[in-house]
Scaffold this motif. Structure first.
Motif, PDB file in Angstrom:
ATOM      1  N   ARG A 198       0.794  -1.217   0.000  1.00 43.91           N
ATOM      2  CA  ARG A 198       0.000   0.000   0.000  1.00 43.91           C
ATOM      3  C   ARG A 198       0.835   1.279   0.000  1.00 43.91           C
ATOM      4  NH1 ARG A 198      -3.556  -2.638  -2.390  1.00 43.91           N
ATOM      5  NH2 ARG A 198      -4.510  -4.287  -1.163  1.00 43.91           N
ATOM      6  N   THR A 199       1.882   1.258  -0.758  1.00 47.49           N
ATOM      7  CA  THR A 199       2.638   2.475  -1.025  1.00 47.49           C
ATOM      8  C   THR A 199       2.805   2.596  -2.533  1.00 47.49           C
ATOM      9  OG1 THR A 199       4.798   1.372  -0.891  1.00 47.49           O
ATOM     10  CG2 THR A 199       3.927   2.343   1.147  1.00 47.49           C
ATOM     11  N   SER A 200       2.983   3.814  -2.996  1.00 49.71           N
ATOM     12  CA  SER A 200       3.302   4.032  -4.401  1.00 49.71           C
ATOM     13  C   SER A 200       4.816   4.034  -4.568  1.00 49.71           C
ATOM     14  CB  SER A 200       2.705   5.353  -4.882  1.00 49.71           C
ATOM     15  OG  SER A 200       3.163   6.428  -4.075  1.00 49.71           O
ATOM     16  N   LEU A 201       5.271   3.870  -5.799  1.00 55.58           N
ATOM     17  CA  LEU A 201       6.698   3.802  -6.088  1.00 55.58           C
ATOM     18  C   LEU A 201       7.006   4.613  -7.336  1.00 55.58           C
ATOM     19  CD1 LEU A 201       9.592   2.591  -5.807  1.00 55.58           C
ATOM     20  CD2 LEU A 201       8.763   0.623  -7.129  1.00 55.58           C
ATOM     21  N   VAL A 202       8.022   5.474  -7.241  1.00 55.02           N
ATOM     22  CA  VAL A 202       8.518   6.247  -8.378  1.00 55.02           C
ATOM     23  C   VAL A 202       9.982   5.877  -8.588  1.00 55.02           C
ATOM     24  CG1 VAL A 202       9.041   8.561  -9.239  1.00 55.02           C
ATOM     25  CG2 VAL A 202       6.919   8.148  -7.975  1.00 55.02           C
ATOM     26  N   TYR A 211       6.046   4.960 -12.571  1.00 50.60           N
ATOM     27  CA  TYR A 211       5.181   5.053 -11.389  1.00 50.60           C
ATOM     28  C   TYR A 211       4.383   3.765 -11.292  1.00 50.60           C
ATOM     29  CZ  TYR A 211       1.087   6.280  -8.561  1.00 50.60           C
ATOM     30  OH  TYR A 211       0.092   6.291  -7.619  1.00 50.60           O
ATOM     31  N   THR A 212       4.243   3.242 -10.088  1.00 52.15           N
ATOM     32  CA  THR A 212       3.360   2.101  -9.875  1.00 52.15           C
ATOM     33  C   THR A 212       2.742   2.199  -8.488  1.00 52.15           C
ATOM     34  OG1 THR A 212       3.170  -0.312  -9.899  1.00 52.15           O
ATOM     35  CG2 THR A 212       5.212   0.595  -9.001  1.00 52.15           C
ATOM     36  N   ALA A 213       1.524   1.686  -8.380  1.00 51.83           N
ATOM     37  CA  ALA A 213       0.821   1.669  -7.102  1.00 51.83           C
ATOM     38  C   ALA A 213      -0.243   0.585  -7.166  1.00 51.83           C
ATOM     39  CB  ALA A 213       0.173   3.017  -6.803  1.00 51.83           C
ATOM     40  N   PRO A 214      -0.549  -0.028  -6.029  1.00 52.38           N
ATOM     41  CA  PRO A 214      -1.649  -1.002  -6.000  1.00 52.38           C
ATOM     42  C   PRO A 214      -2.982  -0.297  -6.143  1.00 52.38           C
ATOM     43  CG  PRO A 214      -0.814  -0.632  -3.794  1.00 52.38           C
ATOM     44  CD  PRO A 214       0.095   0.124  -4.718  1.00 52.38           C
ATOM     45  N   LEU A 215      -3.941  -1.015  -6.702  1.00 52.41           N
ATOM     46  CA  LEU A 215      -5.306  -0.520  -6.838  1.00 52.41           C
ATOM     47  C   LEU A 215      -6.253  -1.463  -6.117  1.00 52.41           C
ATOM     48  CD1 LEU A 215      -5.385   0.400 -10.646  1.00 52.41           C
ATOM     49  CD2 LEU A 215      -5.138   1.967  -8.724  1.00 52.41           C
ATOM     50  N   GLY A 217      -8.932  -4.260  -5.497  1.00 49.97           N
ATOM     51  CA  GLY A 217      -9.233  -5.449  -6.290  1.00 49.97           C
ATOM     52  C   GLY A 217      -8.015  -6.248  -6.702  1.00 49.97           C
ATOM     53  N   GLY A 218      -6.863  -5.980  -6.100  1.00 47.48           N
ATOM     54  CA  GLY A 218      -5.680  -6.762  -6.409  1.00 47.48           C
ATOM     55  C   GLY A 218      -4.959  -6.376  -7.683  1.00 47.48           C
ATOM     56  N   ARG A 219      -5.352  -5.267  -8.291  1.00 42.83           N
ATOM     57  CA  ARG A 219      -4.693  -4.819  -9.515  1.00 42.83           C
ATOM     58  C   ARG A 219      -3.551  -3.855  -9.189  1.00 42.83           C
ATOM     59  NH1 ARG A 219      -8.870  -1.611 -12.320  1.00 42.83           N
ATOM     60  NH2 ARG A 219      -9.293  -1.013 -10.170  1.00 42.83           N
ATOM     61  N   THR A 220      -2.726  -3.595 -10.188  1.00 43.50           N
ATOM     62  CA  THR A 220      -1.617  -2.658 -10.043  1.00 43.50           C
ATOM     63  C   THR A 220      -1.571  -1.762 -11.267  1.00 43.50           C
ATOM     64  OG1 THR A 220      -0.316  -4.261  -8.780  1.00 43.50           O
ATOM     65  CG2 THR A 220       0.882  -2.419  -9.759  1.00 43.50           C
ATOM     66  N   ILE A 221      -1.491  -0.463 -11.048  1.00 39.45           N
ATOM     67  CA  ILE A 221      -1.307   0.449 -12.174  1.00 39.45           C
ATOM     68  C   ILE A 221       0.184   0.716 -12.331  1.00 39.45           C
ATOM     69  CG2 ILE A 221      -1.605   2.562 -10.798  1.00 39.45           C
ATOM     70  CD1 ILE A 221      -2.982   3.745 -13.351  1.00 39.45           C
ATOM     71  N   VAL A 222       0.648   0.708 -13.577  1.00 39.64           N
ATOM     72  CA  VAL A 222       2.049   0.970 -13.893  1.00 39.64           C
ATOM     73  C   VAL A 222       2.083   1.959 -15.044  1.00 39.64           C
ATOM     74  CG1 VAL A 222       4.296  -0.024 -14.424  1.00 39.64           C
ATOM     75  CG2 VAL A 222       2.572  -1.424 -13.274  1.00 39.64           C
TER      76      VAL A 222
END
Length: 372
Positions: A198-202, A211-215, A217-222
């Motif tokens: 539950r942290t974002s990453l740059v 950039y990536t972060a969890p969303l 429903g178990g998804r991840t945006i990248v």
């Protein structure tokens, strides 16, 4: 002004966070508000997180509990690889507002529109097609319907379509884009570097940054973030090239190259540039959100700034209606000053990364007021 189908006190063009914040602020004063919204489904948004500093704004709008209980995941802070190969942390723990949220943006936007409807804001499914000044009023055409209003707020995004119809112009500082995918693979057992933390990453890269972060429903945006003219040379426009660049990272790869994840079948190219509308307000009108000031997502302030400008512009309109002739001018001056300060901070941020020498980085190390 009398409530009716052809008249309203305020028309807000655009029903994103900024437009809804403005509509809610004005509805609380008793104004008759019409919110014009043309549905256009988007699978992804550049901003998927909401900083803890948004809590006072949500509370002022009366929707903090609604957002907190709507299934969004907590956001505990940011991890970054910037300036050198060290992974650094910036956590919200111990801050005055607690954690932020990793948003389901579609659900978040719907909840804001529902709150506006419950507050008495009327909705029109359409967009502004023409505007003319009639004395102290605006005659606005919207997809076959005409409405006469005293005030007009532009919440149409960075294109600022309504403000430009009124003579304003958009000053673009860059042409940043984000090439985005949503990954849905399962995380290997014991992998503590996954999005579940539950942290974002740059993480910076020669072409720009990731950039990536969890969303929920178990998804991840990248997202790979770079300038529009650099997308093709870097191969990021195609899933295979995008995936190859992702696997060349260190921390982003650890989070996202998990069991079940493969190169995405398609990518979304999203506009993410920095721009400012000049002016951001005038007699009887104001721009809010990205229509007023759109900022580089490296600052992670887009949604919070949208809410803030919506509240400020709504308050300025209410003050103007009560006879404060300088209220809209003060709003315009404030948004311009905030944007100018952001440009300085953005330059300092990019200058802190000295490892890369490509065009993306040299452009951002220039004076913030230099030409695009």
């Amino acid at each position: 002004m009398t409530r009716g189908g052809d008249y309203a006190d305020v028309l807000v063009a655009g029903a994103g966070p900024a437009g809804c914040a403005a509509a809610l602020t004005l509805a609380a004063t008793g104004a008759d508000v019409v919110l014009a919204h043309r549905p256009h489904p988007r699978q992804w948004h550049v901003g998927e997180s909401l900083a803890p500093t948004a809590r006072p704004l949500l509370d002022r709008l009366g929707i903090l509990d609604r957002v907190a209980s709507h299934g969004h995941e907590p956001w505990y802070g940011t991890r970054s690889v910037w300036g050198d190969s060290t992974l650094t942390a910036s956590d919200f723990i111990g801050g005055p507002y607690g954690p932020g949220w990793l948003l389901d943006r579609r659900a978040f936007d719907v909840s804001l529109r529902d709150a506006a409807r419950e507050a008495g804001v009327r909705r029109h499914d359409g967009s502004v097609t023409a505007v003319s000044r009639v004395g102290q009023l605006w005659r606005v055409s919207m997809s076959g319907t005409e409405v006469v209003v005293r005030y007009l707020l532009d919440a149409t995004g960075a294109s600022a379509r309504v403000a430009r119809r009124l003579g304003a112009h958009v000053v673009a500082t860059d042409h940043l884009v984000a090439i985005a995918a949503v990954l849905c693979g399962r995380t290997p057992a014991g992998d503590t570097g996954s999005g579940a933390e539950r942290t974002s990453l740059v993480e910076s890269a020669p072409f720009g940054w990731w950039y990536t972060a969890p969303l929920p429903g178990g998804r991840t945006i990248v997202m790979a973030v770079t300038d529009a003219d650099l997308v093709a040379p870097t191969g990021l426009r195609h899933p295979a090239g995008w995936w190859e660049a992702l696997t060349a990272t260190h921390q982003v790869r650890t989070r996202t190259c998990v069991r079940g994840n493969r190169p995405p079948q398609r990518l979304a190219v999203l506009r993410a540039g920095t721009s400012c509308t000049s002016p951001t307000a005038g007699p009887g009108w104001a721009a809010v959100g990205d229509a007023a000031t759109a900022t580089d997502p490296v600052a992670a302030r887009g949604i919070t700034a949208a809410l803030a400008t919506g509240v400020s512009a709504g308050s300025a309109v209410a003050a103007d209606a009560q006879g404060d002739e300088d209220a809209l001018t003060r709003y315009a001056e404030l948004t311009t000053a905030v944007h100018t300060e952001f440009l300085r901070a953005r330059t300092a941020c990019y200058r802190a990364e000295g490892r890369w020498t490509g065009p993306f980085w040299t452009r951002r190390r220039r004076d913030p007021h230099a030409s695009p």
